[in-house]
Design an enzyme around this catalytic site. Sequence first.
Site, PDB file in Angstrom:
ATOM      1  N   ALA A  61      17.753 -17.878   5.384  1.00 50.38           N
ATOM      2  CA  ALA A  61      19.000 -18.642   5.335  1.00 50.38           C
ATOM      3  C   ALA A  61      18.660 -20.128   5.193  1.00 50.38           C
ATOM      4  O   ALA A  61      17.491 -20.525   5.237  1.00 50.38           O
ATOM      5  CB  ALA A  61      19.826 -18.377   6.590  1.00 50.38           C
ATOM      6  N   GLU A 107       2.100 -11.377  -0.125  1.00 46.94           N
ATOM      7  CA  GLU A 107       3.303 -11.364   0.723  1.00 46.94           C
ATOM      8  C   GLU A 107       4.011 -12.715   0.781  1.00 46.94           C
ATOM      9  O   GLU A 107       5.083 -12.812   1.360  1.00 46.94           O
ATOM     10  CB  GLU A 107       2.936 -10.900   2.137  1.00 46.94           C
ATOM     11  CG  GLU A 107       2.423  -9.478   2.175  1.00 46.94           C
ATOM     12  CD  GLU A 107       2.876  -8.719   3.419  1.00 46.94           C
ATOM     13  OE1 GLU A 107       3.609  -9.288   4.240  1.00 46.94           O
ATOM     14  OE2 GLU A 107       2.487  -7.542   3.546  1.00 46.94           O
ATOM     15  N   THR A 163       2.797 -20.486   4.176  1.00 43.84           N
ATOM     16  CA  THR A 163       3.427 -19.360   4.876  1.00 43.84           C
ATOM     17  C   THR A 163       2.740 -19.108   6.212  1.00 43.84           C
ATOM     18  O   THR A 163       3.392 -18.850   7.230  1.00 43.84           O
ATOM     19  CB  THR A 163       3.368 -18.098   3.995  1.00 43.84           C
ATOM     20  OG1 THR A 163       4.231 -18.296   2.877  1.00 43.84           O
ATOM     21  CG2 THR A 163       3.811 -16.860   4.744  1.00 43.84           C
ATOM     22  N   GLU A 188     -19.990  14.167  -5.951  1.00 44.01           N
ATOM     23  CA  GLU A 188     -20.925  15.155  -6.499  1.00 44.01           C
ATOM     24  C   GLU A 188     -22.017  15.476  -5.469  1.00 44.01           C
ATOM     25  O   GLU A 188     -22.375  16.651  -5.267  1.00 44.01           O
ATOM     26  CB  GLU A 188     -21.589  14.618  -7.780  1.00 44.01           C
ATOM     27  CG  GLU A 188     -20.620  14.302  -8.909  1.00 44.01           C
ATOM     28  CD  GLU A 188     -20.122  12.862  -8.885  1.00 44.01           C
ATOM     29  OE1 GLU A 188     -19.910  12.313  -7.768  1.00 44.01           O
ATOM     30  OE2 GLU A 188     -19.942  12.275  -9.970  1.00 44.01           O
TER      31      GLU A 188
END
EC number: 3.5.4.26
Lengths: 347, 347
Positions: free
Chosen positions: B165, B269, B198, B52
């Site tokens: 894997a 993630e 991780t 605005e």
Amino acid sequence: MDRALELAARGPAHGPNPRVGCVILAPATPGIPGRTVLGEGWHRGAGTPHAEVAALADARARGHDTRGATAVVTLEPCHHTGRTGPCTRALLDAGITDVVHALADPGVTSGGGADHLRAHGVHVTAGPRSAAALDLVHTWHHAVTTGRPWITLKTATSLDGRVAASDGTSQWITGPQARAHAHAIRAQVDAIAVTTGTALADDPALTARTPTGTLAPHQPLRVVIGHRDLPADHRLLHDGPPPLHLRTHDVGDVLAALHHHEIRHLLVEGGPALAGALLAADVVDELHAYIAPVLLGDGPPAIPPYGITTLATAPRWHTTTTHRLGDDILLIARRTATHPDPDTEEA
Amino acid sequence: MDRALELAARGPAHGPNPRVGCVILAPATPGIPGRTVLGEGWHRGAGTPHAEVAALADARARGHDTRGATAVVTLEPCHHTGRTGPCTRALLDAGITDVVHALADPGVTSGGGADHLRAHGVHVTAGPRSAAALDLVHTWHHAVTTGRPWITLKTATSLDGRVAASDGTSQWITGPQARAHAHAIRAQVDAIAVTTGTALADDPALTARTPTGTLAPHQPLRVVIGHRDLPADHRLLHDGPPPLHLRTHDVGDVLAALHHHEIRHLLVEGGPALAGALLAADVVDELHAYIAPVLLGDGPPAIPPYGITTLATAPRWHTTTTHRLGDDILLIARRTATHPDPDTEEA
């Protein structure tokens, strides 16, 4: 040839024989472009006339003389007496002097038609639209070339690869649209295989049903693999024709038996042990992975360990198609020999 | 309002503030259809003028008198002094007599603007295109309504739900197109979270990169969750601004800390333990599942057991989008409260 391919596609996708279409064209008239169509035909399944014979019959029924005419056919005419006589004989008897075919016949018994025709003075041209013709008959072509069926492995899993929750409940992971699609695939294949373990656990009917629940016109052969007997009250023994029970765990024996039964396209629906054995033997040609947006975190996986220990040597697949089916997706992929190039991006 | 929504979309998707657009219209002239645009503005991110104020400044810069004009704005004007002054004050000072806004402001501190304007004689109309306005600001709206970020859980797996894997190799399960897409998403969120596990295992940079490898203009806050320290030579400590290290395993503490940092959109993630904890708390709002056509049969799953034991009570997701990315697919799904109707088809 485009018209012959259209005709071929009217035939059934299943069955021991390939889909073939044929158009008989009148000899060219000097000074007038185009050729008059004398007859059209396609193969409607094993035991019915081959496309060439059907097209010649159509031409005769229309009152046409086929002497000196050209046969345009999607597959090299067969030179083999099976359930019907050789097409080479029918073409020579009808006085056909020119043959244009798309795909060459790879069959060791049915092949050799083009050479036979040439030896009898027919002008044979090979090759136009052979890729399109192969696409129409790829399961048959695969089977007669390799001596085993084209194998489609179907999985219906959660997003995290589970076929059931940890208590074994599995109906239904995927939604009604995915299940209807899977039934439509059943109606296109020659056979469906499950293990005795899956048959005993789930008591599946393994029928191909339409969305309204009625039986589809074509029902695949139902194949059960494993040593155990099925109780007489199980659906596989109770409903419809008896299944083929292969009492072996040897993949080679299973495939040889199916080839003996002229199964060109096998759909494998379970269980995991069979999927793993076929993957380990690298005989799965196509994946149909139905994936539902649900995460289970636990429960039996669709694919058991089958000898892959490191990513670099894992067999790779090429995605040919993806379908959105309600909230689910279907990913169709075929085996590809090449592994994607490694690269060195940062994570 | 369509124009105001277009202007709003020019703002950044990330950041603590919502995307807002505003158009200042001259008073209607009797007998002449249409309204003259006096000024336009949009919010460019925290610390810059609200839409605005920007639109009023634009009108002044064009030499227009805004007395008696109408402000069309995608979000109810704020009535709150934060990094900038309240928009209600700016609109009243400029002599605006009519306000049309789309979405109501849900904020407990910034809300109440419409009432304040009405109390000062402004004619306020609410509601047009509120769904489109919400779509532009849904992560912000979610965060200020619930007191925690909108959480997107990203997974990159094989078709059978494995992130690596069995020997731990995971680079790269998905292909370059999927990875480029994931980097583009990083550049739109406020923060990316991984566990210390991780971070220690993969040493990720967690930067948003363009397809050419350069850093994207906006880099999300990098969040590491867990008790362990990271070695000083790890990328997260070495490259770029320091990450936020939350030394807790309590989901509530994590979300409160992120909300305190005005994180509206969190991208998770990894690793699996964090995914499981968030799923168990049912605070994952959206899934981004990148799926590669490879079957591993073994290796760590993306989703660990998180309390689901039977299919009927598994949380269901609604698929909003699917993308084909090379041979991979991306499935985007949002939580849905309803479980599909059970039915009784035959297997």
